[in-house]
Motif scaffolding. Structure first.
Motif, PDB file in Angstrom:
ATOM      1  N   LYS A   1       0.825  -1.214   0.000  1.00  0.00           N
ATOM      2  CA  LYS A   1       0.000   0.000   0.000  1.00  0.00           C
ATOM      3  C   LYS A   1       0.858   1.264   0.000  1.00  0.00           C
ATOM      4  N   GLY A   2       2.170   1.090  -0.033  1.00  0.00           N
ATOM      5  CA  GLY A   2       3.088   2.234  -0.058  1.00  0.00           C
ATOM      6  C   GLY A   2       4.402   1.964   0.656  1.00  0.00           C
ATOM      7  N   CYS A   3       4.445   0.882   1.420  1.00  0.00           N
ATOM      8  CA  CYS A   3       5.671   0.512   2.131  1.00  0.00           C
ATOM      9  C   CYS A   3       6.654  -0.171   1.176  1.00  0.00           C
ATOM     10  N   ILE A   4       7.842  -0.476   1.707  1.00  0.00           N
ATOM     11  CA  ILE A   4       8.826  -1.301   1.015  1.00  0.00           C
ATOM     12  C   ILE A   4       8.887  -2.627   1.761  1.00  0.00           C
ATOM     13  N   ALA A   5       8.635  -3.727   1.067  1.00  0.00           N
ATOM     14  CA  ALA A   5       8.642  -5.051   1.697  1.00  0.00           C
ATOM     15  C   ALA A   5       9.715  -5.922   1.066  1.00  0.00           C
ATOM     16  N   ILE A   6      10.505  -6.566   1.908  1.00  0.00           N
ATOM     17  CA  ILE A   6      11.506  -7.515   1.435  1.00  0.00           C
ATOM     18  C   ILE A   6      11.292  -8.830   2.174  1.00  0.00           C
TER      19      ILE A   6
END
Length: 323
Positions: free
Chosen positions: A173-178
């Motif tokens: 939704k707008g975050c950075i996910a790794i």
């Protein structure tokens, strides 16, 4: 006092061919005149050009940050660069695959499903999060001073992991996910107080020209010089007509406010440390300058973080917002 004078003498020899004139001024007028001339030397482009000669300016001029996180949204990657203790150069350590916002472009408002483009601090590590966000998360400083200047809305932009017990979409939704091993690896290699996050639509700018940085640092110290020595006209000349301070004060209100303060003609001590100058992602001529400011006058003292957002054009800076 002897040690102080020895230090000042050594410094003048190193930074200026006019050291004889400086020493003569000290002999005739005392140490205050010497300090003023040294402050003047810090405003010269020649000093900063020489100072930056062997510095790693891959991302800009950085005094505070040992770690740089660079996110390329188009290529869905997050890279970590670490400053080598021996060479003082930023080396690529890891490249992680990353999920970013569902929609392309810069974040503008709450709920637009975009990952912001900009320069951010990591303000907090959350060790216990909802399992949807993986084992941990890092909170970013969105919205920053420049975001607020441009009236952006929204909050809660994190770097986080992936769900522990469920599937998820290949966007956020707008975050950075790794992935979870990656965020645990990241956690082991960074100190969040010494880490800056750069987010761009494409590759983050690298190899920032030393010439531009020398001009910017020279102007930063010209601004400081005018401030210390109560040159109101020169001081205000560094502010853009579009200037608006973090609290909403516009250029006319700011001019009135500073005129009242400068009219006191107080002696001041102003020291800048932990200076960072970074080109702002996805812009042509905007730079973010941060530093620790130590300010002291008869009526006021302050020690804390300062941020300037400046336009760099015609080899000079113009401040558009500050905090």
């Amino acid at each position: 006092m002897i040690l102080k004078l020895f230090f000042l003498f050594t410094l003048t020899i190193n930074i200026s061919a006019s050291s004889i004139d400086i020493l003569t001024s000290y002999r005739v007028n005392g140490i205050d005149s010497l300090q003023k001339q040294l402050d003047k030397e810090l405003t010269t482009k020649e000093y900063w050009t020489d100072f930056l000669k062997n510095k790693d300016t891959k991302f800009g001029y950085l005094e505070s940050y040992c770690n740089v996180l660079a996110c390329n949204k188009e290529k869905s990657k997050l890279c970590i660069y670490i400053k080598d203790k021996n060479t003082s150069k930023y080396q690529l350590m890891k490249e992680y695959s990353a999920f970013t916002g569902k929609e392309k472009g810069d974040k503008v408002r709450e709920g637009d499903l975009k990952t912001p483009i900009g320069i951010y601090e990591l303000t907090q590590k959350i060790a216990k999060v909802d399992p949807f966000y993986g084992p941990l998360a890092f909170v970013t400083s969105y919205p920053n001073v420049y975001d607020q200047y441009r009236h952006k809305t929204g909050q809660g932009i994190w770097i986080h992991g992936l769900p522990l017990n469920q599937e998820r979409d290949e966007f956020t939704k707008g975050c950075i996910a790794i992935n979870n091993p990656s965020i645990e690896c990241l956690d082991k290699h960074i100190d969040i107080s010494k880490t800056v996050l750069l987010i761009d639509e494409a590759d983050v700018k690298t190899d920032v020209p030393k010439e531009a940085l020398a001009h910017i640092l020279s102007d930063l110290y010209k601004w400081r010089y005018a401030w210390i020595y109560n040159d109101l006209e020169k001081y205000l000349s560094f502010y853009d007509q579009s200037f608006k301070r973090f609290d909403g004060m516009d250029i006319e209100q700011f001019t009135t406010y500073k005129t009242r303060i400068f009219n006191k003609k107080e002696d001041k001590t102003i020291i800048f440390t932990n200076i960072n100058v970074l080109p702002y992602p996805d812009t042509q001529n905007i730079y973010k300058i941060t530093f620790k400011e130590n300010y002291k006058s008869d009526s006021f003292s302050f020690i804390g973080d300062k941020t300037l957002i400046v336009k760099f054009q015609n080899n000079g800076i113009s401040i558009i917002t500050e905090r």
